[in-house]
Design an enzyme around this catalytic site. Structure first.
Site, PDB file in Angstrom:
ATOM      1  N   THR A 154       0.838  -1.200   0.000  1.00  0.00           N
ATOM      2  CA  THR A 154       0.000   0.000   0.000  1.00  0.00           C
ATOM      3  C   THR A 154       0.873   1.250   0.000  1.00  0.00           C
ATOM      4  O   THR A 154       1.971   1.241   0.551  1.00  0.00           O
ATOM      5  CB  THR A 154      -0.890  -0.032   1.252  1.00  0.00           C
ATOM      6  OG1 THR A 154      -1.789  -1.109   1.116  1.00  0.00           O
ATOM      7  CG2 THR A 154      -1.651   1.249   1.465  1.00  0.00           C
ATOM      8  N   ARG A 208     -13.148  -8.631  -1.557  1.00  0.00           N
ATOM      9  CA  ARG A 208     -12.592  -8.292  -0.240  1.00  0.00           C
ATOM     10  C   ARG A 208     -12.119  -6.829  -0.246  1.00  0.00           C
ATOM     11  O   ARG A 208     -11.422  -6.387  -1.142  1.00  0.00           O
ATOM     12  CB  ARG A 208     -11.426  -9.213   0.097  1.00  0.00           C
ATOM     13  CG  ARG A 208     -10.707  -8.873   1.409  1.00  0.00           C
ATOM     14  CD  ARG A 208      -9.503  -7.983   1.189  1.00  0.00           C
ATOM     15  NE  ARG A 208      -8.722  -7.773   2.403  1.00  0.00           N
ATOM     16  CZ  ARG A 208      -7.715  -6.917   2.510  1.00  0.00           C
ATOM     17  NH1 ARG A 208      -7.359  -6.195   1.479  1.00  0.00           N
ATOM     18  NH2 ARG A 208      -7.054  -6.775   3.633  1.00  0.00           N
ATOM     19  N   VAL A 209     -12.516  -6.088   0.756  1.00  0.00           N
ATOM     20  CA  VAL A 209     -12.036  -4.710   0.902  1.00  0.00           C
ATOM     21  C   VAL A 209     -11.271  -4.627   2.217  1.00  0.00           C
ATOM     22  O   VAL A 209     -11.740  -5.133   3.242  1.00  0.00           O
ATOM     23  CB  VAL A 209     -13.206  -3.702   0.887  1.00  0.00           C
ATOM     24  CG1 VAL A 209     -12.698  -2.290   1.148  1.00  0.00           C
ATOM     25  CG2 VAL A 209     -13.938  -3.760  -0.447  1.00  0.00           C
ATOM     26  N   GLY A 210     -10.104  -4.009   2.168  1.00  0.00           N
ATOM     27  CA  GLY A 210      -9.278  -3.885   3.372  1.00  0.00           C
ATOM     28  C   GLY A 210      -9.454  -2.538   4.047  1.00  0.00           C
ATOM     29  O   GLY A 210     -10.482  -1.864   3.881  1.00  0.00           O
ATOM     30  N   THR A 245      -1.573  -5.466   7.663  1.00  0.00           N
ATOM     31  CA  THR A 245      -2.653  -6.457   7.631  1.00  0.00           C
ATOM     32  C   THR A 245      -3.981  -5.740   7.832  1.00  0.00           C
ATOM     33  O   THR A 245      -4.398  -5.456   8.961  1.00  0.00           O
ATOM     34  CB  THR A 245      -2.439  -7.492   8.747  1.00  0.00           C
ATOM     35  OG1 THR A 245      -2.051  -6.814   9.928  1.00  0.00           O
ATOM     36  CG2 THR A 245      -1.322  -8.450   8.384  1.00  0.00           C
TER      37      THR A 245
END
Ligand code: ASP
Length: 322
Positions: A189, A217-219, A242
């Site tokens: 990122t 999936r969204v973080g 994470t």
């Protein structure tokens, strides 16, 4: 009033310094230095913190060394789903997009959401339609393809389909690729935080997410308060690591809350979040932060974090390892 300053990161993760080549390290150092310098330039001209972080993250997205925009990691379907967020500490306005595959620079879409929409987040096709209507550059999904990321997906899928945070692979891979951070154990990122001459704070974060992540999936990256937060009263923060743990700890906002309600200094608040609260839940990574007085912090609990900062008028300073 403090000198304006920009701080950037290009992801955190496991380090394999012993096997890094001088050339590869130079590539990272040059990229980080140039991007810090461009943020410093904007701030030196009296530009806003919001413009400085948007531009820095756009440049990080354009650089294939980092897991955002071009160079983003693959999902388990062999596609790309990008997330980005930007926040203005002056107004608490924010804009975010998630799960986008056709917007060349997700951070510009997030900025357009902030400026041109009453909403805070758009996702998937709706976000792409919004970006297109805003006149942003759209690209075919294969624009985001890079061979190194594709190989990363193959390794992750060969290894019982692990979901990896642009990381978690064998460090032999970095032997062959000469990446100073094990490319399979790196949080790629990107992000930026800044304080401008008017005393305004801003933060921006953008990512391709995790290698082999489940589609949809969204973080934490596009989530206000987790991957990104800015408030002139306290601090601007951009996270990497994470994502699920940063979401569960509301990591970026927690730094602000510890300062606002707990009276902690920037150093104390960021150390508490990164070295205690994230670690307690098994969270790995780091964050960058600048407070309203121009103090900066770049803590990480992983072995390394691509990072850099520059006060206006000073030389840029960049680092990779502890
Ligand atoms: N935080 C990002 C995510 O979970 C990953 C990263 O920082 O590289 O999507």
């Amino acid at each position: 009033m403090s000198k304006p300053v920009i701080v950037i990161h290009g992801g955190a993760g496991a380090i394999t310094r012993a096997v890094m080549s001088a050339e590869k390290e130079q590539e990272f150092i040059q990229a980080l230095s140039a991007i810090v310098a461009s943020g410093q330039h904007i701030l030196a001209q009296g530009g806003s913190a919001l413009d400085a972080v948007t531009q820095a993250v756009r440049l990080l997205e354009e650089c294939p060394l980092f897991n955002a925009g071009k160079g983003a990691v693959f999902t388990n379907r062999g596609t790309h789903e990008l997330d980005a967020c930007v926040m203005d500490g002056r107004t608490l306005d924010a804009g975010a997009v998630s799960c986008v595959s056709r917007i060349r620079n997700p951070i510009l879409a997030a900025r357009a959401v902030l400026e041109s929409s009453p909403h805070v987040m758009f996702t998937a096709e709706g976000a792409e339609q919004f970006a297109q209507n805003q006149g942003l550059e759209m690209v075919p999904p294969d624009y985001f393809y890079t061979e190194a990321r594709y190989q990363q997906l193959q390794r992750a899928q060969a290894d019982e389909g692990r979901v990896v945070l642009d990381h978690d692979g064998a460090s032999e891979q970095s032997l062959s690729q000469n990446d100073p951070l094990d490319p399979d154990r790196k949080f790629g990122t990107v992000g930026a935080v800044a304080l401008d001459a008017q005393g305004n704070l801003a933060a921006a974060t953008s990512t391709g997410g995790m290698t082999n992540k489940q589609a949809g999936r969204v973080g934490d990256t596009p989530i206000i308060g987790a991957g990104c937060y800015a408030n002139n009263a306290t601090v601007a923060v951009s996270s990497t690591g994470t994502g699920e743990i940063f979401m569960r700890t509301v990591a970026a906002y927690d730094v602000s809350a510890l300062m606002e309600y707990g009276g902690l200094s920037l150093q104390q608040a960021t150390d508490k979040v990164v070295m205690e609260k994230l670690l307690a839940l098994g969270g790995s990574g780091g964050l960058i932060a600048v407070d309203r007085d121009g103090n900066i912090a770049l803590p990480f609990n992983s072995e390394g974090m691509y990072r850099g900062f520059g006060y206006v008028g000073d030389a840029a300073s960049v680092g990779i390892y502890r």
